[in-house]
Design an enzyme around this catalytic site. Sequence first.
Site, PDB file in Angstrom:
ATOM      1  N   LYS A  54     -15.744-103.308  -0.078  1.00 28.16           N
ATOM      2  CA  LYS A  54     -15.852-103.846   0.384  1.00 28.16           C
ATOM      3  C   LYS A  54     -14.974-105.092   0.781  1.00 28.16           C
ATOM      4  O   LYS A  54     -15.225-105.836   2.004  1.00 28.16           O
ATOM      5  CB  LYS A  54     -17.477-105.821  -0.220  1.00 28.16           C
ATOM      6  N   GLN A  98     -22.236-109.355  -6.761  1.00 30.29           N
ATOM      7  CA  GLN A  98     -21.780-107.909  -6.811  1.00 30.29           C
ATOM      8  C   GLN A  98     -23.400-107.805  -8.503  1.00 30.29           C
ATOM      9  O   GLN A  98     -23.246-108.992  -9.453  1.00 30.29           O
ATOM     10  CB  GLN A  98     -21.188-107.288  -7.557  1.00 30.29           C
ATOM     11  N   ASP A 121     -26.156-111.289   1.181  1.00 29.13           N
ATOM     12  CA  ASP A 121     -26.915-109.946   0.993  1.00 29.13           C
ATOM     13  C   ASP A 121     -28.619-110.808   1.653  1.00 29.13           C
ATOM     14  O   ASP A 121     -29.580-109.099   1.158  1.00 29.13           O
ATOM     15  CB  ASP A 121     -27.018-110.266  -0.705  1.00 29.13           C
TER      16      ASP A 121
END
Length: 297
Positions: A54, A98, A121
Amino acid sequence: MSATRIDGKAFAARLRERVGAHALNFAKVADRKPGLAVVLVGEDPASQVYVGAKGKACLAANMESFEHRLPADTSEAALLDLVHRLNRDETVDGILVQLPLPDSIDEQAVIAAIDPDKDVDGFHVINAGRLSVGQSGFVPCTPMGCMMLLTDRLGDLSGMEAVVVGRSNIVGKPMAQLLLDANATVTIAHSRTRDLADVVRRADIVVAAVGRPEMIRKDWLKDGATVIDVGINRLPPEPGREKGRLVGDVAFDEASEVAGAITPVPGGVGPMTIGVLLRNTVVAAYRHAGLEVPEGL
Ligand code: GUN
């Protein structure tokens, strides 16, 4: 008949290119790059690979990456403190924590602490709610990537029968919402669905997100169906091999004999997720700066 292979890798490369151009335009207007903060707690090897990927993808797309790698014994309070600081940080447009987090930390509490307008997200309940009532917010990256592949292949989805296999908050449920918004007739099937093969056989569009290797077989599919395989499962290693093969939730080779189009694993849905994450971050940057989000981003 042999299905068209939907090349998610190539599609994602074009998406990242486009997002990178928008990021450059943003920087000209706002005098700073779009910024994504990625937080990793602990040393889970798969998560370390994702987080590294990422960060690199951000830099390649003309964006700023802020990595926060914290030890596995980080307290929930310390993590919440970091999230609050990132919420206030004007150089940060998107925040990604994460998952999974260590067992000692309440994942839902951490997601709830993220500013919904930085939640690239799309996991915050505010964004889940916005999606369900049709307001603009952030949509989880994997289902949005699936939707891009579907509309690229099929155009207008109105009136099509779509079956989503799997009901997770991250994939199945938002996927169903997106398909519904696109005027498909949507069924969410799951492990308790009766006659699952018969349900899947009705579908013009199948989205498989169950995490069961090669569960969906050729005789479950309608002729010409478009099959999107979200599963990434590692099989046990074959003799003489160190690692098992990566397979999806669909038995790819045999399904290809019946389907009209199908995503491979790897190289299908997987690469789309980071592309959409970058896209969401640039959208967040435009909104954060009070600028209109460009058409086509
Ligand atoms: N872990 C695996 N996939 C994801 C993702 O898309 N977002 C976050 N935050 N964690 C993940």
